[in-house]
Design a protein around this motif. Structure first.
Motif, short mmCIF file in Angstrom:
data_model
loop_
_atom_site.label_atom_id
_atom_site.label_comp_id
_atom_site.label_asym_id
_atom_site.label_seq_id
_atom_site.Cartn_x
_atom_site.Cartn_y
_atom_site.Cartn_z
N TRP A 40 57.45 6.34 -12.21
CA TRP A 40 57.12 5.11 -11.79
C TRP A 40 55.60 4.93 -12.36
N THR A 41 54.63 6.49 -11.50
CA THR A 41 53.63 6.10 -11.96
C THR A 41 53.00 6.06 -13.03
N VAL A 42 53.64 7.30 -14.18
CA VAL A 42 53.69 7.17 -15.40
C VAL A 42 53.96 5.54 -16.01
N GLY A 43 55.40 5.75 -15.85
CA GLY A 43 55.43 4.12 -16.46
C GLY A 43 54.51 3.13 -16.25
N ALA A 44 53.99 3.09 -15.21
CA ALA A 44 53.26 1.68 -14.80
C ALA A 44 51.47 1.62 -15.37
N LEU A 45 51.43 3.27 -15.66
CA LEU A 45 49.91 4.19 -16.40
C LEU A 45 50.45 3.00 -18.37
N LEU A 48 50.89 -0.52 -18.42
CA LEU A 48 48.96 -1.02 -18.49
C LEU A 48 48.59 -0.60 -19.69
N THR A 49 48.84 0.37 -20.27
CA THR A 49 48.50 0.52 -21.99
C THR A 49 48.22 -0.60 -22.82
N LEU A 50 49.56 -0.73 -22.61
CA LEU A 50 50.01 -1.21 -23.69
C LEU A 50 49.40 -2.71 -23.04
#
Length: 60
Positions: A40-45, A48-50
């Motif tokens: 979930w942390t990697v997905g949230a980053l 956010l980048t997109l």
């Protein structure tokens, strides 16, 4: 200058869908809390980048 990139909306949707499905399917056998948390942390980053890339060219 307004840039319209509809593929970014789709990419955000795919990442959010993966963030919902993967922890409950592929990571369901991981008995540690950090399996889903890291995903979930990697997905949230990524989201956010997109989102930043999507809003980069916006003007008032």
């Amino acid at each position: 200058m307004r840039t319209h990139r509809p593929w970014l909306y789709g990419a955000i949707g795919v990442v959010v869908l993966l963030m919902l499905l993967v922890p409950y399917t592929l990571l369901s056998e991981v008995n540690a809390w950090y399996g889903s948390f890291l995903f979930w942390t990697v997905g949230a980053l990524i989201v956010l980048t997109l989102s930043a890339a999507l809003s980069f060219g916006w003007e008032d």
